[in-house]
Design a protein around this motif. Structure first.
Motif, PDB file in Angstrom:
ATOM      1  N   HIS A   1      52.705 -17.486 -75.459  1.00 33.82           N
ATOM      2  CA  HIS A   1      51.515 -17.350 -76.289  1.00 33.82           C
ATOM      3  C   HIS A   1      50.280 -17.816 -75.514  1.00 33.82           C
ATOM      4  O   HIS A   1      50.291 -18.905 -74.926  1.00 33.82           O
ATOM      5  CB  HIS A   1      51.679 -18.175 -77.572  1.00 33.82           C
ATOM      6  N   PRO A   2      49.209 -17.017 -75.490  1.00 28.89           N
ATOM      7  CA  PRO A   2      48.050 -17.373 -74.664  1.00 28.89           C
ATOM      8  C   PRO A   2      47.356 -18.664 -75.085  1.00 28.89           C
ATOM      9  O   PRO A   2      46.757 -19.347 -74.239  1.00 28.89           O
ATOM     10  CB  PRO A   2      47.117 -16.163 -74.837  1.00 28.89           C
ATOM     11  N   ARG A   3      47.435 -19.010 -76.371  1.00 27.99           N
ATOM     12  CA  ARG A   3      46.761 -20.233 -76.823  1.00 27.99           C
ATOM     13  C   ARG A   3      47.720 -21.400 -76.985  1.00 27.99           C
ATOM     14  O   ARG A   3      47.472 -22.504 -76.504  1.00 27.99           O
ATOM     15  CB  ARG A   3      46.042 -19.976 -78.160  1.00 27.99           C
ATOM     16  N   HIS A   4      48.869 -21.170 -77.652  1.00 30.37           N
ATOM     17  CA  HIS A   4      49.818 -22.255 -77.931  1.00 30.37           C
ATOM     18  C   HIS A   4      50.753 -22.536 -76.758  1.00 30.37           C
ATOM     19  O   HIS A   4      51.403 -23.579 -76.725  1.00 30.37           O
ATOM     20  CB  HIS A   4      50.635 -21.935 -79.180  1.00 30.37           C
ATOM     21  N   ARG A   5      50.854 -21.562 -75.822  1.00 28.48           N
ATOM     22  CA  ARG A   5      51.696 -21.712 -74.629  1.00 28.48           C
ATOM     23  C   ARG A   5      53.160 -21.972 -75.004  1.00 28.48           C
ATOM     24  O   ARG A   5      53.818 -22.859 -74.483  1.00 28.48           O
ATOM     25  CB  ARG A   5      51.139 -22.818 -73.726  1.00 28.48           C
ATOM     26  N   THR A   6      53.670 -21.205 -75.937  1.00 32.13           N
ATOM     27  CA  THR A   6      55.065 -21.263 -76.373  1.00 32.13           C
ATOM     28  C   THR A   6      55.665 -19.860 -76.291  1.00 32.13           C
ATOM     29  O   THR A   6      54.931 -18.861 -76.355  1.00 32.13           O
ATOM     30  CB  THR A   6      55.172 -21.772 -77.826  1.00 32.13           C
ATOM     31  N   PRO A   7      56.995 -19.742 -76.166  1.00 29.87           N
ATOM     32  CA  PRO A   7      57.645 -18.425 -76.062  1.00 29.87           C
ATOM     33  C   PRO A   7      57.734 -17.735 -77.423  1.00 29.87           C
ATOM     34  O   PRO A   7      58.791 -17.621 -78.036  1.00 29.87           O
ATOM     35  CB  PRO A   7      59.028 -18.772 -75.502  1.00 29.87           C
ATOM     36  N   HIS A   8      56.605 -17.225 -77.910  1.00 29.81           N
ATOM     37  CA  HIS A   8      56.494 -16.771 -79.300  1.00 29.81           C
ATOM     38  C   HIS A   8      57.341 -15.539 -79.603  1.00 29.81           C
ATOM     39  O   HIS A   8      57.922 -15.438 -80.694  1.00 29.81           O
ATOM     40  CB  HIS A   8      55.021 -16.521 -79.654  1.00 29.81           C
ATOM     41  N   VAL A   9      57.448 -14.592 -78.672  1.00 33.09           N
ATOM     42  CA  VAL A   9      58.250 -13.390 -78.929  1.00 33.09           C
ATOM     43  C   VAL A   9      59.726 -13.751 -79.080  1.00 33.09           C
ATOM     44  O   VAL A   9      60.417 -13.261 -79.986  1.00 33.09           O
ATOM     45  CB  VAL A   9      58.060 -12.359 -77.804  1.00 33.09           C
ATOM     46  N   ALA A  10      60.222 -14.633 -78.206  1.00 36.40           N
ATOM     47  CA  ALA A  10      61.618 -15.066 -78.299  1.00 36.40           C
ATOM     48  C   ALA A  10      61.875 -15.801 -79.614  1.00 36.40           C
ATOM     49  O   ALA A  10      62.931 -15.637 -80.229  1.00 36.40           O
ATOM     50  CB  ALA A  10      61.966 -15.965 -77.112  1.00 36.40           C
ATOM     51  N   ILE A  11      60.926 -16.607 -80.048  1.00 35.66           N
ATOM     52  CA  ILE A  11      61.098 -17.380 -81.285  1.00 35.66           C
ATOM     53  C   ILE A  11      61.217 -16.448 -82.486  1.00 35.66           C
ATOM     54  O   ILE A  11      62.127 -16.590 -83.321  1.00 35.66           O
ATOM     55  CB  ILE A  11      59.926 -18.367 -81.470  1.00 35.66           C
ATOM     56  N   TRP A  12      60.317 -15.471 -82.602  1.00 35.26           N
ATOM     57  CA  TRP A  12      60.361 -14.568 -83.752  1.00 35.26           C
ATOM     58  C   TRP A  12      61.585 -13.647 -83.691  1.00 35.26           C
ATOM     59  O   TRP A  12      62.206 -13.369 -84.727  1.00 35.26           O
ATOM     60  CB  TRP A  12      59.085 -13.724 -83.810  1.00 35.26           C
ATOM     61  N   THR A  13      61.960 -13.198 -82.497  1.00 36.09           N
ATOM     62  CA  THR A  13      63.150 -12.342 -82.357  1.00 36.09           C
ATOM     63  C   THR A  13      64.404 -13.085 -82.786  1.00 36.09           C
ATOM     64  O   THR A  13      65.251 -12.542 -83.514  1.00 36.09           O
ATOM     65  CB  THR A  13      63.299 -11.873 -80.894  1.00 36.09           C
ATOM     66  N   GLN A  14      64.535 -14.341 -82.343  1.00 36.95           N
ATOM     67  CA  GLN A  14      65.694 -15.139 -82.710  1.00 36.95           C
ATOM     68  C   GLN A  14      65.760 -15.336 -84.223  1.00 36.95           C
ATOM     69  O   GLN A  14      66.838 -15.280 -84.823  1.00 36.95           O
ATOM     70  CB  GLN A  14      65.634 -16.509 -82.020  1.00 36.95           C
ATOM     71  N   GLY A  15      64.620 -15.554 -84.857  1.00 38.22           N
ATOM     72  CA  GLY A  15      64.593 -15.742 -86.303  1.00 38.22           C
ATOM     73  C   GLY A  15      65.151 -14.548 -87.052  1.00 38.22           C
ATOM     74  O   GLY A  15      65.920 -14.699 -88.012  1.00 38.22           O
ATOM     75  N   VAL A  16      64.783 -13.344 -86.614  1.00 44.78           N
ATOM     76  CA  VAL A  16      65.285 -12.126 -87.271  1.00 44.78           C
ATOM     77  C   VAL A  16      66.797 -12.007 -87.101  1.00 44.78           C
ATOM     78  O   VAL A  16      67.522 -11.682 -88.058  1.00 44.78           O
ATOM     79  CB  VAL A  16      64.570 -10.887 -86.685  1.00 44.78           C
ATOM     80  N   ILE A  17      67.300 -12.272 -85.902  1.00 45.39           N
ATOM     81  CA  ILE A  17      68.742 -12.173 -85.649  1.00 45.39           C
ATOM     82  C   ILE A  17      69.516 -13.146 -86.529  1.00 45.39           C
ATOM     83  O   ILE A  17      70.545 -12.798 -87.131  1.00 45.39           O
ATOM     84  CB  ILE A  17      69.038 -12.445 -84.156  1.00 45.39           C
ATOM     85  N   VAL A  18      69.042 -14.382 -86.624  1.00 43.09           N
ATOM     86  CA  VAL A  18      69.733 -15.402 -87.424  1.00 43.09           C
ATOM     87  C   VAL A  18      69.745 -15.028 -88.889  1.00 43.09           C
ATOM     88  O   VAL A  18      70.759 -15.196 -89.585  1.00 43.09           O
ATOM     89  CB  VAL A  18      69.078 -16.782 -87.204  1.00 43.09           C
ATOM     90  N   ILE A  19      68.643 -14.525 -89.411  1.00 41.88           N
ATOM     91  CA  ILE A  19      68.595 -14.111 -90.817  1.00 41.88           C
ATOM     92  C   ILE A  19      69.648 -13.037 -91.093  1.00 41.88           C
ATOM     93  O   ILE A  19      70.383 -13.108 -92.091  1.00 41.88           O
ATOM     94  CB  ILE A  19      67.184 -13.593 -91.176  1.00 41.88           C
ATOM     95  N   LEU A  20      69.758 -12.052 -90.202  1.00 44.37           N
ATOM     96  CA  LEU A  20      70.730 -10.972 -90.404  1.00 44.37           C
ATOM     97  C   LEU A  20      72.164 -11.495 -90.390  1.00 44.37           C
ATOM     98  O   LEU A  20      72.985 -11.122 -91.244  1.00 44.37           O
ATOM     99  CB  LEU A  20      70.546  -9.902 -89.330  1.00 44.37           C
ATOM    100  N   LEU A  21      72.488 -12.380 -89.432  1.00 41.45           N
ATOM    101  CA  LEU A  21      73.841 -12.928 -89.358  1.00 41.45           C
ATOM    102  C   LEU A  21      74.147 -13.822 -90.558  1.00 41.45           C
ATOM    103  O   LEU A  21      75.255 -13.792 -91.097  1.00 41.45           O
ATOM    104  CB  LEU A  21      74.025 -13.708 -88.057  1.00 41.45           C
TER     105      LEU A  21
END
Length: 440
Positions: free
Chosen positions: A321-341
């Motif tokens: 993330h350009p401002r927060h400097r965190t891996p934001h795409v990986a975080i949101w992708t992981q959230g979707v996968i966990v919800i489905l499982l």
């Protein structure tokens, strides 16, 4: 082998995790929903001899975490065990370890997320099943994802608060319950068979696992040579003592009723503190699982980040993330996968498969610790050295082999299929990675 000293994505991460923050993260992701259910499973398997399984787990984990402490003090890249194994044995073996790491974290997080939804549903029937369950899971995972995208400091702070909140009801049960324990309920009747102890211990690993995920944000840890070993040892000693105390109190209060009970700790609290105590433990279980979900939401997406960074998965997953400097795409992708499982799978099956993958990953990391010392790999500062370092990794491997002796053929087949698919993915992406090598 790729250069591990420079990297555009890695260099942009903030090193903000210290000893207490990392130790709290380890405790948080280790003490999840498992300890609220597993005492009854251990008692079913071994009866009053169930504490033996905790001791076996503690000994095995003690050997394993010594290896983790040394490996973690020598490698500072994001990815934790994935990075340790890759630096030690090269990209192919490292990739397989990275896949195992992600599978372990994803299965465990999904299993506990499903249990969390069940626990909340038991307390608030309106949130049971259907659309309400979906809304609950989306709200919780979405909230934690947003917190962690906002920054590693925010995610670490939430984990520390959640760790304290989940420990209070467990400590209360131990402190109050110890005075009501009936000595006869703790007496052994028969010596358990070695195979039964192995199976019970392998199942209890679910309650001890978590360190491998908590160490994934290594690229955001301050002074890894000092912080990682101290945080690991501090957290694991406390966890082991707490688990044994909890089981002995529950067994001492419930006796034979402990085996097979769906909510053993809540029932034990009800025996000594009445309905209020039972409700307190049910709420505590929900808080514990809520905290676990938060801790794993901090840790697990970093495995996706690391795999994307290295070109095994789409490089968008390594976006920072350009401002927060965190891996934001990986975080949101992981959230979707966990919800489905969590919406489609059951706890027991996920837990068993997570345990098998965990033990395989632990074995790889024990070998990596030995190899990193042999190669004299250093991350900066003086690395932690395991006493008897030439022997401890192989003692840990022997303990892991003993636990794996109870795994069924079907469970092995599932793990093998995952590794085969991972190997295919590695070679399919080889040309693309050569054409556009990761800069680290």
């Amino acid at each position: 082998m790729q250069d591990h000293t420079t990297a555009a994505p890695e260099a942009r991460l903030i090193r903000a995790l210290g000893v207490w923050g990392l130790a709290a993260g380890i405790i948080n992701v280790t003490i999840g929903g498992g300890i609220f259910r597993l005492p009854s499973a251990a008692a079913t398997q071994l009866g009053t001899a169930a504490p033996m399984a905790y001791i076996v787990c503690a000994v095995a984990m003690g050997l394993i975490v010594l290896c983790f402490a040394e490996a973690g003090s020598r490698v500072e890249l994001t990815g934790g065990p994935y990075a340790y194994v890759e630096v030690a044995f090269g990209p192919f073996v490292g990739f397989l370890a990275g896949v195992l790491l992600w599978v372990v974290g994803t299965l465990a997080l999904s299993a506990v997320t499903a249990l969390f939804a069940d626990s909340v549903g038991a307390l608030v029937p309106a949130l049971t099943g259907g659309a309400a369950r979906v809304v609950l899971l989306v709200a919780v995972l979405g909230m934690y994802a947003a917190i962690n995208v906002a920054g590693i400091r925010q995610g670490s702070a939430v984990n520390t608060v959640a760790t304290v909140a989940k420990l209070l009801p467990l400590l209360l049960l131990v402190i109050v319950g110890v005075f009501a324990v009936k000595g006869g309920n703790l007496a052994w009747t028969d010596a358990p068979a070695a195979g039964d102890v192995a199976r019970a211990s392998a199942f209890l690993i679910f309650a001890f696992a978590g360190i491998e995920s908590a160490l994934v944000p290594s690229g955001e840890v301050k002074d890894v040579a000092r912080t990682v070993p101290r945080a690991i040892l501090m957290a694991m000693v406390g966890i082991t003592l707490l688990y044994i105390a909890i089981h002995l109190v529950a067994q001492g209060l419930l006796g034979g009723a402990l085996a097979g009970h769906p909510t053993p700790l809540a029932e034990a609290a009800g025996r000594v503190m009445g309905p209020t105590g039972r409700t307190l433990l049910l709420v505590g279980a929900s808080i514990s699982m809520f905290g676990y979900v938060g801790g794993m939401t901090l840790a697990v997406p970093r495995a996706l980040f690391a795999l994307g960074r290295d070109g095994f998965l789409p490089r968008a997953l390594a976006s920072v993330h350009p401002r927060h400097r965190t891996p934001h795409v990986a975080i949101w992708t992981q959230g979707v996968i966990v919800i489905l499982l969590a919406l489609t799978s059951g706890f027991e099956r996920l837990a068993i498969l997570a345990n098998l993958a965990t033990l395989l990953l632990y074995g790889a990391c024990c070998l990596a610790a030995w190899e990193l010392r042999r190669k004299n790999v250093q991350a900066g500062g003086i690395p932690f050295k395991v006493p008897g370092g030439a022997v401890v990794p192989f003692l840990a491997l022997a303990a892991i082999a003993y636990l794996l002796s109870s795994i069924t053929l079907g469970e092995w087949a599932t793990a093998g299929a995952v590794l085969v698919i991972a190997a295919i993915l590695y070679f399919v992406t080889a040309n693309a990675r050569k054409a556009n090598p990761a800069v680290r």
